[in-house]
Scaffold this motif. Structure first.
Motif, PDB file in Angstrom:
ATOM      1  N   THR A  69       0.847  -1.185   0.000  1.00  0.00           N
ATOM      2  CA  THR A  69       0.000   0.000   0.000  1.00  0.00           C
ATOM      3  C   THR A  69       0.884   1.237   0.000  1.00  0.00           C
ATOM      4  O   THR A  69       1.820   1.331   0.807  1.00  0.00           O
ATOM      5  N   ILE A  70       0.580   2.178  -0.878  1.00  0.00           N
ATOM      6  CA  ILE A  70       1.312   3.446  -0.887  1.00  0.00           C
ATOM      7  C   ILE A  70       0.404   4.524  -0.331  1.00  0.00           C
ATOM      8  O   ILE A  70      -0.802   4.548  -0.606  1.00  0.00           O
ATOM      9  N   SER A  71       0.982   5.409   0.466  1.00  0.00           N
ATOM     10  CA  SER A  71       0.202   6.501   1.050  1.00  0.00           C
ATOM     11  C   SER A  71       1.104   7.711   1.218  1.00  0.00           C
ATOM     12  O   SER A  71       2.328   7.605   1.074  1.00  0.00           O
ATOM     13  N   ASN A  77       5.398  15.955   4.231  1.00  0.00           N
ATOM     14  CA  ASN A  77       6.081  15.753   2.943  1.00  0.00           C
ATOM     15  C   ASN A  77       6.690  14.356   2.872  1.00  0.00           C
ATOM     16  O   ASN A  77       7.831  14.181   2.424  1.00  0.00           O
ATOM     17  N   THR A  78       5.953  13.377   3.308  1.00  0.00           N
ATOM     18  CA  THR A  78       6.459  12.012   3.400  1.00  0.00           C
ATOM     19  C   THR A  78       5.512  11.037   2.704  1.00  0.00           C
ATOM     20  O   THR A  78       4.295  11.144   2.823  1.00  0.00           O
ATOM     21  N   VAL A  79       6.124  10.110   1.993  1.00  0.00           N
ATOM     22  CA  VAL A  79       5.388   9.045   1.312  1.00  0.00           C
ATOM     23  C   VAL A  79       5.803   7.716   1.928  1.00  0.00           C
ATOM     24  O   VAL A  79       6.981   7.528   2.266  1.00  0.00           O
ATOM     25  N   TYR A  80       4.848   6.815   2.057  1.00  0.00           N
ATOM     26  CA  TYR A  80       5.095   5.528   2.690  1.00  0.00           C
ATOM     27  C   TYR A  80       4.787   4.385   1.730  1.00  0.00           C
ATOM     28  O   TYR A  80       3.912   4.496   0.868  1.00  0.00           O
ATOM     29  N   LEU A  81       5.496   3.299   1.910  1.00  0.00           N
ATOM     30  CA  LEU A  81       5.177   2.062   1.212  1.00  0.00           C
ATOM     31  C   LEU A  81       5.069   0.969   2.264  1.00  0.00           C
ATOM     32  O   LEU A  81       6.076   0.539   2.826  1.00  0.00           O
ATOM     33  N   GLN A  82       3.841   0.571   2.551  1.00  0.00           N
ATOM     34  CA  GLN A  82       3.596  -0.516   3.484  1.00  0.00           C
ATOM     35  C   GLN A  82       3.645  -1.822   2.705  1.00  0.00           C
ATOM     36  O   GLN A  82       2.873  -2.004   1.758  1.00  0.00           O
ATOM     37  N   MET A  83       4.546  -2.702   3.109  1.00  0.00           N
ATOM     38  CA  MET A  83       4.746  -3.961   2.390  1.00  0.00           C
ATOM     39  C   MET A  83       4.405  -5.111   3.318  1.00  0.00           C
ATOM     40  O   MET A  83       5.097  -5.336   4.323  1.00  0.00           O
ATOM     41  N   ASP A  84       3.333  -5.808   3.003  1.00  0.00           N
ATOM     42  CA  ASP A  84       2.891  -6.958   3.788  1.00  0.00           C
ATOM     43  C   ASP A  84       3.070  -8.240   2.994  1.00  0.00           C
ATOM     44  O   ASP A  84       3.230  -8.202   1.768  1.00  0.00           O
ATOM     45  N   SER A  85       3.015  -9.353   3.694  1.00  0.00           N
ATOM     46  CA  SER A  85       3.148 -10.664   3.047  1.00  0.00           C
ATOM     47  C   SER A  85       4.334 -10.695   2.095  1.00  0.00           C
ATOM     48  O   SER A  85       4.221 -11.117   0.932  1.00  0.00           O
ATOM     49  N   LEU A  86       5.461 -10.243   2.575  1.00  0.00           N
ATOM     50  CA  LEU A  86       6.647 -10.145   1.727  1.00  0.00           C
ATOM     51  C   LEU A  86       7.111 -11.511   1.251  1.00  0.00           C
ATOM     52  O   LEU A  86       6.979 -12.523   1.964  1.00  0.00           O
TER      53      LEU A  86
END
Length: 122
Positions: A69-71, A77-86
């Motif tokens: 998920t990207i948010s 001024n920050t972007v996140y990449l939540q990475m699950d079930s890697l």
């Protein structure tokens, strides 16, 4: 010049999660889209996810849909990449990037971070 600083990479076992962060020094210079790319040895740099600052419209490649998920947080001024079930196939150096309009080609993106390593063990 937009400066991008990634953080949050590391070594995890398959099935676990990581969250990457990308702090942008500013949102000017017309950069309206933020993205995450990844590159592993012998492979081309590929876009993984992207998001617009203003509307939050997102793009995700098929191989990460349902897992990543990207948010964004405009106040930071920050972007996140939540990475699950890697998965082990997610192992790569992940780069944050900024551009004026979305394009899946890496050479179309104007600004880049230094990259953060994500390693997923089986």
């Amino acid at each position: 010049q937009v400066r991008l600083v990634e953080s949050g990479g590391g070594l995890v076992q398959a099935g676990n999660s990581l969250r990457l962060s990308c702090a942008a020094s500013e949102r000017t210079l017309g950069t309206t889209v933020m993205g995450w790319f990844r590159q592993s040895p012998g492979r081309e740099r590929e876009v993984v996810a992207a998001i617009t600052w203003s509307t939050g419209i997102t793009w995700l490649i098929d191989s990460v849909k349902g897992r990543f998920t990207i948010s964004r947080d405009g106040t930071k001024n920050t972007v996140y990449l939540q990475m699950d079930s890697l998965k082990p196939d997610d192992t790569a150096t992940y780069y944050c990037a900024a551009t004026h309009s979305y394009n899946p080609r890496a050479d179309a993106w104007a600004f880049w971070g230094q990259g953060t390593q994500v390693t997923v063990s089986s």
